[in-house]
Design an enzyme around this catalytic site. Structure first.
Site, PDB file in Angstrom:
ATOM      1  N   GLN A 155       0.833  -1.199   0.000  1.00 57.44           N
ATOM      2  CA  GLN A 155       0.000   0.000   0.000  1.00 57.44           C
ATOM      3  C   GLN A 155       0.870   1.252   0.000  1.00 57.44           C
ATOM      4  OE1 GLN A 155      -2.925  -0.255   3.080  1.00 57.44           O
ATOM      5  NE2 GLN A 155      -3.487   1.894   3.002  1.00 57.44           N
ATOM      6  N   SER A 192       4.267  -6.361   2.808  1.00 54.02           N
ATOM      7  CA  SER A 192       2.995  -6.157   3.510  1.00 54.02           C
ATOM      8  C   SER A 192       1.836  -6.679   2.657  1.00 54.02           C
ATOM      9  CB  SER A 192       2.830  -4.678   3.868  1.00 54.02           C
ATOM     10  OG  SER A 192       1.718  -4.502   4.718  1.00 54.02           O
ATOM     11  N   LEU A 193       0.950  -5.806   2.195  1.00 54.83           N
ATOM     12  CA  LEU A 193      -0.154  -6.218   1.335  1.00 54.83           C
ATOM     13  C   LEU A 193       0.348  -7.057   0.153  1.00 54.83           C
ATOM     14  CD1 LEU A 193      -3.005  -5.971  -0.014  1.00 54.83           C
ATOM     15  CD2 LEU A 193      -2.103  -3.892  -1.081  1.00 54.83           C
ATOM     16  N   ARG A 207      -9.373  -7.577   5.021  1.00 56.93           N
ATOM     17  CA  ARG A 207      -8.160  -7.087   5.701  1.00 56.93           C
ATOM     18  C   ARG A 207      -8.137  -5.563   5.693  1.00 56.93           C
ATOM     19  NH1 ARG A 207      -2.667  -5.634   4.190  1.00 56.93           N
ATOM     20  NH2 ARG A 207      -1.080  -6.530   5.585  1.00 56.93           N
ATOM     21  N   HIS A 263       1.366  -1.970  11.221  1.00 60.23           N
ATOM     22  CA  HIS A 263       2.433  -2.887  11.651  1.00 60.23           C
ATOM     23  C   HIS A 263       2.960  -2.549  13.050  1.00 60.23           C
ATOM     24  CE1 HIS A 263       2.420  -5.114   7.941  1.00 60.23           C
ATOM     25  NE2 HIS A 263       2.411  -3.978   7.280  1.00 60.23           N
ATOM     26  N   GLN A 278       1.306 -10.840  10.674  1.00 56.60           N
ATOM     27  CA  GLN A 278       1.905  -9.807   9.831  1.00 56.60           C
ATOM     28  C   GLN A 278       1.264  -8.431  10.020  1.00 56.60           C
ATOM     29  OE1 GLN A 278       0.544  -8.554   6.361  1.00 56.60           O
ATOM     30  NE2 GLN A 278       2.237  -9.120   5.015  1.00 56.60           N
TER      31      GLN A 278
END
Length: 311
Positions: free
Chosen positions: A11, A90-91, A115, A196, A245
């Site tokens: 993202q 990440s994503l 999510r 995060h 995560q």
């Protein structure tokens, strides 16, 4: 022998018009957009191609980014290009899961839609993130640990660029301490929350409910996870890692270094922007890094690979 990795951005790299040239050029890419729209009940093409405010809202950004990544991946695979390992930031880890055959695209779209909603809804007030330039990761870890309140490393992006996350007051205090300790500069990021960080642990737990009935397949290609910066050995580990995560550090630099240590010498960034390509210049200039965001990138990469006999 050359070893290739497909890597997928996270993202923040989104922009209006992303993926449109692939949508118009390849029926298989249009099918990906249609699958994503059916899975989520959203008009993904409209969200990606037309001016709107939603594209920069987490609950929509994530599904749009993943759709574009999956569409470009289809175009790449259609040219006979294959990877020996995959990873995503990440994503982007969901793009890697699709590329590795672990999660069907339709299921990945459903999960990522939820999510994004969970992460947006879980964002507490008073959260913040900041980039720290030109300071050793160990020193940043030490100062975060010494700072009162919740603050930790969100992203180990590359040497000289680390992102911290947590309560706004703690992030601000850590930034001052980091500058006093020698950081070149710190930059507060324009984000909607402390991604995060442990402040999003509840969102990670709720994601477990979303993942509970999702079918996972055996790996067709190895995959490296953000959480441990290591290979995932079985599909049975994936759901727990995806839940963790959300609130754990993204160990991107370490993930790339792990793949390089195993002989990966060619990385192809699949998706909007050139974020991962930029990180690679600071991680290891000795490897080949390619980027596929637009059709002109696609044509250039395919020409290069054909010249090397890779496709």
């Amino acid at each position: 022998m050359s070893r290739t990795a497909f890597v997928f951005p996270g993202q923040g790299a989104q922009y209006v018009g992303m993926g449109k040239d692939f949508y118009e050029a390849f029926p298989v890419c249009r099918e990906v957009f249609e699958t994503a729209s059916e899975a989520t009940g959203l008009d993904i093409a409209k969200l990606c191609f037309e001016e709107n405010e939603q594209l920069n809202q987490t609950e929509y950004t994530q599904i749009c980014m993943l759709t574009v990544e999956a569409a470009i991946l289809k175009a790449v695979e259609g040219q006979g290009v294959r990877s020996e390992v995959n990873a995503g930031l990440s994503l982007g880890e969901y793009g890697a899961l699709i590329a590795s055959g672990v999660m069907d695209a339709a299921d990945a779209f459903k999960v990522v839609r939820q999510r994004g909603i969970l992460m947006q809804n879980a964002v507490p007030t008073g959260g913040a993130m900041a980039a720290v330039m030109a300071m050793d990761a160990k020193k940043i870890e030490e100062i975060c640990a010494q700072t009162e309140g919740i603050v930790s490393i969100a992203n180990y992006n590359c040497p000289g660029q680390i992102v911290i996350t947590g309560e706004e007051g703690a992030v601000d205090a850590a930034c001052e301490a980091l500058k006093a300790a020698g950081a070149k500069r710190t930059v507060k990021l324009n984000v909607s929350g402390p991604f995060h960080s442990q402040m999003l642990a509840e969102a990670g737990e709720k994601l477990g409910e979303v993942l509970k009935d999702v079918k996972l397949n055996d790996f067709s290609v190895p995959y490296v996870t953000n959480v441990t910066a290591d290979y995932v050995r079985s599909a049975g580990e994936v759901k727990d890692l995806l839940c963790r995560q959300v609130a754990s550090s993204v160990r991107w630099q370490q993930s790339v270094e792990r793949m390089i240590a195993d002989g990966t010498d060619t990385f192809i960034e699949i998706g909007p922007g050139r974020t991962l390509s930029g990180f690679m210049r600071k991680i290891d200039r000795g490897v080949t890094m390619m980027n596929i965001d637009k059709m002109e990138d696609f044509e250039k990469v395919m020409e290069t690979l054909k010249g090397e006999g890779a496709c």
